[in-house]
Design an enzyme around this catalytic site. Structure first.
Site, short mmCIF file in Angstrom:
data_model
loop_
_atom_site.label_atom_id
_atom_site.label_comp_id
_atom_site.label_asym_id
_atom_site.label_seq_id
_atom_site.Cartn_x
_atom_site.Cartn_y
_atom_site.Cartn_z
N GLU A 195 2.22 0.21 10.36
CA GLU A 195 2.02 1.66 10.48
C GLU A 195 2.24 2.11 11.93
O GLU A 195 2.72 3.19 12.20
CB GLU A 195 0.61 2.03 10.00
CG GLU A 195 0.31 3.51 9.86
CD GLU A 195 0.90 4.17 8.61
OE1 GLU A 195 1.25 3.48 7.63
OE2 GLU A 195 1.03 5.42 8.62
N ASP B 31 0.45 7.39 -0.75
CA ASP B 31 -0.03 6.15 -0.13
C ASP B 31 -0.92 6.57 1.04
O ASP B 31 -1.01 7.75 1.37
CB ASP B 31 1.19 5.33 0.38
CG ASP B 31 0.78 4.04 1.08
OD1 ASP B 31 -0.12 3.35 0.57
OD2 ASP B 31 1.33 3.72 2.16
N SER B 32 -1.54 5.56 1.68
CA SER B 32 -2.37 5.86 2.85
C SER B 32 -1.52 6.21 4.07
O SER B 32 -2.03 6.77 5.04
CB SER B 32 -3.22 4.64 3.18
OG SER B 32 -2.36 3.52 3.38
N CYS C 246 0.63 2.62 -3.64
CA CYS C 246 -0.26 1.86 -2.78
C CYS C 246 -0.99 0.85 -3.66
O CYS C 246 -1.57 1.24 -4.68
CB CYS C 246 -1.25 2.83 -2.13
SG CYS C 246 -2.61 2.02 -1.29
N CYS D 88 1.51 -5.13 -0.94
CA CYS D 88 1.15 -3.95 -0.15
C CYS D 88 2.47 -3.26 0.11
O CYS D 88 3.45 -3.92 0.51
CB CYS D 88 0.48 -4.35 1.17
SG CYS D 88 0.27 -2.98 2.31
N HIS E 194 3.46 -1.49 2.39
CA HIS E 194 3.94 -1.52 3.77
C HIS E 194 4.82 -2.76 4.03
O HIS E 194 5.67 -2.75 4.92
CB HIS E 194 2.77 -1.59 4.75
CG HIS E 194 2.10 -0.29 5.01
ND1 HIS E 194 1.32 0.35 4.08
CD2 HIS E 194 2.10 0.52 6.12
CE1 HIS E 194 0.85 1.48 4.60
NE2 HIS E 194 1.31 1.61 5.83
N1 DGL Z 1 0.18 0.51 1.54
C1 DGL Z 1 -1.13 0.19 1.08
C2 DGL Z 1 -1.10 -0.85 -0.03
O1 DGL Z 1 -0.10 -0.97 -0.72
C3 DGL Z 1 -2.21 -0.24 2.02
C4 DGL Z 1 -2.32 -0.04 3.43
C5 DGL Z 1 -3.72 0.37 3.82
O2 DGL Z 1 -4.58 -0.50 4.08
O3 DGL Z 1 -3.93 1.59 3.85
O4 DGL Z 1 -2.07 -1.51 -0.28
#
Ligand code: DGL
Length: 277
Positions: free
Chosen positions: A162, A18-19, A81, A194, A196
């Site tokens: 984050e 993931d990011s 992600c 997402c 997150h």
């Molecule tokens: N966790 C990532 C997702 O599921 C995105 C967060 C980001 O913008 O990097 O889209």
């Protein structure tokens, strides 16, 4: 050339990326149902947030991270992600070929929602990148044309999470302001599109007071991982190896967040895949 592993394929790790910390929600759910599996996690913190990047940039990062995970002989790569899944799944799958199974987080969730709802209004909250791709709406309508799908970009949420801002006044104000958007009026279910967002699930549930079903991807994706490994006879039933966590840039918030899930057991390693360019 990839170096051959000294372990049997079933003993090899599941790569997850993931990011940033979002994919840890998926990693954690996988660990819960598959405690024997070694996980190799890559958080591309140097390029966070993916939601604001171009599709080409994300494809490039996703391919480089996949190469890194293949070098570690991962038997499976989970794109944990939504943003990367929405734009880079096909290129990663093609690039990886038969070397590993590639899983994205969108298909399993879309399938589950289509199975749960014959009709109704489904809300989607996600990064700008995921919303722009329109992937949830396309997939859900393909599976069930009766569904009405409405997507809202919520770009402040992933950076807020984050940075460790959740379960406080600031996060509540931002979350409530997004959820009161007219696009999300009269929805039956809300997809947290997402990885997150499971970290703010409690606050989202508090807003809806059980009137809207909240769907987060972590457990649904973990089940898909379990099923795919079972079908391919790749479940690890023998050696248990310690999971590994890499980041492309060390951030204190990432280190803190890994502790939410794994207490003090995590050793975070920095690996700048882009160092020699
Ligand atoms: N966790 C990532 C997702 O599921 C995105 C967060 C980001 O913008 O990097 O889209």
């Amino acid at each position: 050339m990839l170096k051959a592993s000294k372990y049997k394929k079933s003993e090899q790790a599941i790569g997850i990326f993931d990011s940033g910390i979002g994919g840890l929600t998926v990693a954690n759910a996988i660990h819960d149902i598959l405690p024997n599996e070694q996980l190799i996690y890559f958080g591309d913190t140097a390029h966070f947030p993916y939601g604001e990047k171009s599709a080409d940039a994300i494809k490039y990062y996703a391919l480089r991270i996949s190469d890194f995970l293949l070098k570690q002989n991962c038997k499976m790569i989970v794109i944990a992600c939504n943003t990367a899944s929405s734009v880079a799944f096909h290129v990663v799958k093609q690039h990886v070929g038969v070397k590993a199974i590639v899983i994205n987080v969108i298909e399993p969730v879309a399938n589950r929602v289509a199975a749960l709802y014959q009709q109704g209004k489904i809300g989607v909250i996600a990064t700008k990148g995921t919303v722009k791709s329109d992937i949830y709406s396309q997939k859900l309508k393909e599976l069930n044309p009766q569904l009405q799908v409405t997507s809202l970009a919520t770009p402040l949420l992933a950076p807020m999470i984050e940075e460790g801002f959740f379960n406080n006044k600031i996060s509540k104000t931002i979350i409530y302001s997004y959820l009161s958007n007219s696009k999300l009026k009269k929805i039956d279910a809300l997809i947290l599109a997402c990885t997150h967002y499971p970290l703010i699930r409690a606050e989202i549930e508090e807003y809806y007071k059980q009137k809207v079903k909240i769907i987060d991807s972590a457990e649904i994706v973990a089940e898909r991982v379990f099923n795919q490994l079972t079908e391919n006879r790749l479940l690890n039933t023998t050696r248990i190896l310690r999971s590994k966590f890499y980041v492309s840039d060390y951030t204190e918030s990432f280190a803190k967040s890994t502790k939410i899930f794994y207490k003090d057991k995590v050793v975070l390693e920095k690996n700048t895949l882009w160092e020699n360019e």
